[in-house]
Design a protein around this motif. Structure first.
Motif, mmCIF file in Angstrom:
data_model
loop_
_atom_site.group_PDB
_atom_site.id
_atom_site.type_symbol
_atom_site.label_atom_id
_atom_site.label_comp_id
_atom_site.label_asym_id
_atom_site.label_seq_id
_atom_site.Cartn_x
_atom_site.Cartn_y
_atom_site.Cartn_z
ATOM 1 N N SER A 286 0.895 -1.270 0.039
ATOM 2 C CA SER A 286 -0.041 -0.074 0.024
ATOM 3 C C SER A 286 0.925 1.395 0.010
ATOM 4 O O SER A 286 1.525 1.580 1.271
ATOM 5 N N THR B 150 -3.212 3.168 -4.994
ATOM 6 C CA THR B 150 -4.010 3.849 -6.257
ATOM 7 C C THR B 150 -2.819 4.476 -7.167
ATOM 8 O O THR B 150 -2.165 5.272 -6.777
ATOM 9 N N PRO C 194 -6.869 -2.304 -5.534
ATOM 10 C CA PRO C 194 -6.982 -0.969 -4.837
ATOM 11 C C PRO C 194 -8.149 -0.850 -4.152
ATOM 12 O O PRO C 194 -9.226 -1.704 -4.279
ATOM 13 N N VAL C 195 -8.351 -0.145 -3.215
ATOM 14 C CA VAL C 195 -9.262 0.003 -2.286
ATOM 15 C C VAL C 195 -10.167 1.113 -2.187
ATOM 16 O O VAL C 195 -9.599 2.184 -2.582
ATOM 17 N N SER C 196 -11.457 1.159 -1.749
ATOM 18 C CA SER C 196 -12.423 2.415 -1.304
ATOM 19 C C SER C 196 -12.378 2.385 0.088
ATOM 20 O O SER C 196 -13.129 1.397 0.619
ATOM 21 N N ILE D 6 -11.359 -3.336 -5.268
ATOM 22 C CA ILE D 6 -11.542 -3.440 -6.648
ATOM 23 C C ILE D 6 -10.621 -4.107 -7.267
ATOM 24 O O ILE D 6 -9.373 -3.796 -7.169
ATOM 25 N N ALA E 38 -8.885 -2.832 -12.723
ATOM 26 C CA ALA E 38 -9.016 -2.314 -11.275
ATOM 27 C C ALA E 38 -8.599 -0.858 -11.089
ATOM 28 O O ALA E 38 -9.012 -0.134 -10.458
ATOM 29 N N ARG E 39 -7.253 -0.646 -11.937
ATOM 30 C CA ARG E 39 -6.766 0.817 -11.885
ATOM 31 C C ARG E 39 -7.753 1.655 -12.310
ATOM 32 O O ARG E 39 -7.917 2.842 -11.627
ATOM 33 N N LYS F 246 -10.871 2.303 -9.972
ATOM 34 C CA LYS F 246 -10.385 3.113 -8.706
ATOM 35 C C LYS F 246 -10.363 4.654 -9.193
ATOM 36 O O LYS F 246 -10.895 5.459 -8.453
ATOM 37 N N ILE G 185 -13.757 6.193 -9.454
ATOM 38 C CA ILE G 185 -14.298 6.461 -8.257
ATOM 39 C C ILE G 185 -13.586 7.663 -7.512
ATOM 40 O O ILE G 185 -14.287 8.450 -6.770
ATOM 41 N N ASN G 186 -12.430 7.540 -7.329
ATOM 42 C CA ASN G 186 -11.751 8.889 -6.871
ATOM 43 C C ASN G 186 -12.218 10.346 -7.552
ATOM 44 O O ASN G 186 -12.193 11.186 -7.009
ATOM 45 N N ASP H 110 -4.219 11.878 -7.705
ATOM 46 C CA ASP H 110 -4.990 10.991 -8.308
ATOM 47 C C ASP H 110 -5.655 11.482 -9.680
ATOM 48 O O ASP H 110 -6.078 10.934 -10.493
#
Length: 297
Positions: free
Chosen positions: A53, A82, A106-108, A122, A153-154, A157, A160-161, A226
């Protein structure tokens, strides 16, 4: 974020070998039973699953290269960062040559979400790789969205960001507007939460905003990074994202205003301060130049 993830795994009974570029953070986990390693390579030499991470492309690629070089064949590298699809693809090529299995995950969420057991993943990569580490991932967070076999997934993510950045700015503008009319912030936030615009993000940010607490769960500078990744991915795909371009300017203004290390919701402080100085946030609309154009409100 890495500390919160490690705590979840320790609570789940996993034996951990940990490394952090800030040594004190790793040492804090030693008191809970984790073994502290001096380098990422020293971690990879001792485990079958490595989770990373990291804050940006450069850090991720450097750590991943060290992990892949030291790992035993068949080790699984699961990255929660991310980062850009291009950096991720370069790591995928390194992993394939090793051979090390590689999962983009990657995580949310933020550390508080992790500790509450509500983190979302994700994921993209080979299905059999996910099968090998599914129990580890679900020990960290219960929600997993599998979106493809490659770098999908990248992109998800980043998408979403982009939405989170937009929500933060829109919340900020709504609060500045409401407070300018004398409406208490608590009232505004309560109505937001119960309205059609009441996304979970509004609930996450309500209590800190009521306390004027801008301690970072995700910094303004990291969100600017991001959005840079979003714009780069859009350029690669040949698509235009006008709101993302405007968000870049707004985030840059907030960073230049001294809010780089504050929470993303410092966008509210930046906007409020600019409004108090009489600085227009955007140029006036040119719609008056086209009197025959219908305007939908």
């Amino acid at each position: 974020m890495g500390t919160a993830v490690a705590e979840r795994l320790l609570d789940g009974g996993y034996e951990l070998v940990v490394h952090n570029r800030s040594a004190a953070k790793a040492q804090a986990l030693a008191g809970r039973g984790a073994v502290v390693a001096d380098t990422p390579a020293a971690v990879a030499e001792r485990v079958d699953v490595v989770l990373t991470s990291l804050p940006d492309d450069a850090a991720f690629e450097a750590v991943a290269a060290s992990v892949v070089a030291a790992a035993r064949p068949g080790t699984v590298l699961v990255d929660l960062s991310t980062v850009s699809p291009t950096a991720s693809a370069r790591v995928a090529a390194l992993a394939e040559a090793a051979p090390v299995e590689y999962l983009r995950a990657p995580v949310s969420g933020n550390p508080a979400v992790v500790r509450a057991g509500k983190l979302s993943f994700i994921v993209s990569g080979a299905p059999e790789t996910f099968d090998r580490v599914e129990t580890v991932i679900r020990a960290i967070g219960p929600t997993v969205h599998i979106v493809g076999n490659g770098e999908q997934a990248r992109i998800v993510k980043l998408a979403i960001n982009l939405m989170i950045a937009g929500l933060a700015q829109l919340m900020s503008e709504a609060l500045v507007l409401g407070e300018s009319a004398g409406i208490p912030r608590r009232v505004l936030l309560e109505v937001m939460q119960s309205s059609a615009a009441g996304a979970p993000f509004v609930a996450y940010k309500t209590e800190p905003l009521l306390r004027d607490d801008y301690s970072a769960t995700f910094t303004t500078a990291l969100m600017e990074k991001d959005i840079d990744l979003v714009l780069s991915a859009a350029d690669d795909a040949g698509v235009d994202l006008p709101v993302a371009r405007h968000m870049k300017a707004l985030l840059r203004a907030a960073v230049d205003g001294g809010y780089a290390d504050d929470d993303l919701m410092a966008l509210f402080l930046q906007l409020r301060n600019a409004s108090a100085r009489g600085v227009p946030a955007v140029q006036p609309s040119p719609v008056a130049e086209y009197p025959d154009q219908e305007v939908v409100r």
